[in-house]
Write a protein that holds these residues in place. Structure first.
Motif, PDB file in Angstrom:
ATOM      1  N   ASP A  39       0.833  -1.208   0.000  1.00 29.25           N
ATOM      2  CA  ASP A  39       0.000   0.000   0.000  1.00 29.25           C
ATOM      3  C   ASP A  39       0.868   1.258   0.000  1.00 29.25           C
ATOM      4  O   ASP A  39       0.575   2.236  -0.707  1.00 29.25           O
ATOM      5  CB  ASP A  39      -0.919   0.011   1.223  1.00 29.25           C
ATOM      6  CG  ASP A  39      -2.038  -1.018   1.144  1.00 29.25           C
ATOM      7  OD1 ASP A  39      -2.320  -1.518   0.035  1.00 29.25           O
ATOM      8  OD2 ASP A  39      -2.627  -1.318   2.206  1.00 29.25           O
ATOM      9  N   LEU A  40       1.934   1.242   0.783  1.00 26.14           N
ATOM     10  CA  LEU A  40       2.833   2.396   0.838  1.00 26.14           C
ATOM     11  C   LEU A  40       3.534   2.592  -0.495  1.00 26.14           C
ATOM     12  O   LEU A  40       3.704   3.730  -0.959  1.00 26.14           O
ATOM     13  CB  LEU A  40       3.853   2.210   1.959  1.00 26.14           C
ATOM     14  CG  LEU A  40       3.293   2.180   3.383  1.00 26.14           C
ATOM     15  CD1 LEU A  40       4.386   1.792   4.374  1.00 26.14           C
ATOM     16  CD2 LEU A  40       2.696   3.539   3.756  1.00 26.14           C
ATOM     17  N   ALA A  41       3.949   1.497  -1.119  1.00 29.47           N
ATOM     18  CA  ALA A  41       4.587   1.598  -2.428  1.00 29.47           C
ATOM     19  C   ALA A  41       3.606   2.137  -3.466  1.00 29.47           C
ATOM     20  O   ALA A  41       3.969   2.996  -4.290  1.00 29.47           O
ATOM     21  CB  ALA A  41       5.118   0.232  -2.852  1.00 29.47           C
ATOM     22  N   ALA A  42       2.370   1.656  -3.419  1.00 27.28           N
ATOM     23  CA  ALA A  42       1.360   2.125  -4.374  1.00 27.28           C
ATOM     24  C   ALA A  42       1.110   3.618  -4.219  1.00 27.28           C
ATOM     25  O   ALA A  42       0.901   4.334  -5.206  1.00 27.28           O
ATOM     26  CB  ALA A  42       0.066   1.340  -4.192  1.00 27.28           C
ATOM     27  N   ALA A  43       1.151   4.102  -2.975  1.00 27.78           N
ATOM     28  CA  ALA A  43       0.968   5.538  -2.728  1.00 27.78           C
ATOM     29  C   ALA A  43       2.113   6.355  -3.313  1.00 27.78           C
ATOM     30  O   ALA A  43       1.964   7.562  -3.556  1.00 27.78           O
ATOM     31  CB  ALA A  43       0.850   5.798  -1.233  1.00 27.78           C
ATOM     32  N   GLN A  44       3.273   5.694  -3.554  1.00 31.62           N
ATOM     33  CA  GLN A  44       4.418   6.349  -4.193  1.00 31.62           C
ATOM     34  C   GLN A  44       4.398   6.196  -5.709  1.00 31.62           C
ATOM     35  O   GLN A  44       5.352   6.590  -6.384  1.00 31.62           O
ATOM     36  CB  GLN A  44       5.730   5.761  -3.648  1.00 31.62           C
ATOM     37  CG  GLN A  44       5.887   5.820  -2.147  1.00 31.62           C
ATOM     38  CD  GLN A  44       5.902   7.238  -1.619  1.00 31.62           C
ATOM     39  OE1 GLN A  44       6.582   8.097  -2.140  1.00 31.62           O
ATOM     40  NE2 GLN A  44       5.114   7.490  -0.580  1.00 31.62           N
ATOM     41  N   GLY A  45       3.323   5.591  -6.234  1.00 36.16           N
ATOM     42  CA  GLY A  45       3.199   5.422  -7.677  1.00 36.16           C
ATOM     43  C   GLY A  45       3.714   4.106  -8.217  1.00 36.16           C
ATOM     44  O   GLY A  45       3.795   3.914  -9.432  1.00 36.16           O
TER      45      GLY A  45
END
Length: 212
Positions: free
Chosen positions: A133-139
């Motif tokens: 989820d954190l990686a996805a928030a970084q694109g």
């Protein structure tokens, strides 16, 4: 890397690295692409399997209190109400290494996102789904991240970071090193926390000397 650059040896679950996070941001803001920063994972407690007991919580809380007092960085103290938490730093480090494949800048952003989630948000960054989820928030593509996360290549790449750090004699984090490239030796900028107003002038002097 060629040309002047920095190597930042850190761990996403190292509280003093969380304290150092604004300093890294200040360095990036001051120098931009003229002084790239390569994040390297040092390996604080990789593959820990024992849940935290009361003594471990007291020790870690003391570290967090010192970091908060010295840096003002926020902490969610409800973390210490968790039962059975295993302080394994390997998943969070691997997450940063995977994102680093897209560049050092994205990796530094991911490092800060993981730190903020853990220390200020009390999120479980040993959980692959949370890290995705954190990686996805970084694109970053979430499914691609999860697929990479469980690969042997990602695990070995992360442990290579630990090995390089260990072979260089780096036992504490944060550690910031300056290099000129072309095989020149690295020079320590700091071993441990220092504020931005101490680090940035030193880097400016070094950059001037290198440009000489």
């Amino acid at each position: 890397m060629t040309g002047p650059h920095l190597v930042y040896v850190a761990d996403p679950m190292c509280s003093w690295c969380w304290g150092f996070s604004p300093v890294v941001a200040a360095i990036r803001a001051r120098f931009g692409d003229s002084l790239p920063i390569r994040p390297m994972m040092g390996g604080l407690r990789p593959q820990t399997t024992k849940p935290m007991d009361a003594a471990a919580k007291r020790t870690i809380r003391t570290h967090w209190e010192h970091v908060h007092e010295a840096t003002g960085q926020p902490f969610d103290w409800a973390f210490f109400d968790r039962e059975g938490f295993v302080y394994d730093t390997d998943p969070a480090a691997r997450a940063v290494v995977i994102v680093r494949r897209d560049g050092d800048g994205p990796a530094l952003d991911m490092l800060r996102a993981v730190q903020a989630a853990f220390y200020a948000g009390n999120r479980d960054v040993t959980d692959a789904a949370v890290l995705a989820d954190l990686a996805a928030a970084q694109g970053v593509d979430r499914d691609g991240f999860l697929a990479a996360f469980e690969t042997e290549d990602a695990k070995q790449e992360t442990w290579r970071d630990y090995g390089i750090s260990h072979q260089a004699g780096i036992a504490g984090f944060p550690t910031l090193l300056a290099g000129e490239g072309d095989g020149a030796p690295y020079a320590p900028v700091t071993r441990g926390y220092q504020p931005a107003d101490a680090i940035i002038p030193a880097l400016e002097r070094w950059r001037t000397a290198v440009a000489g």
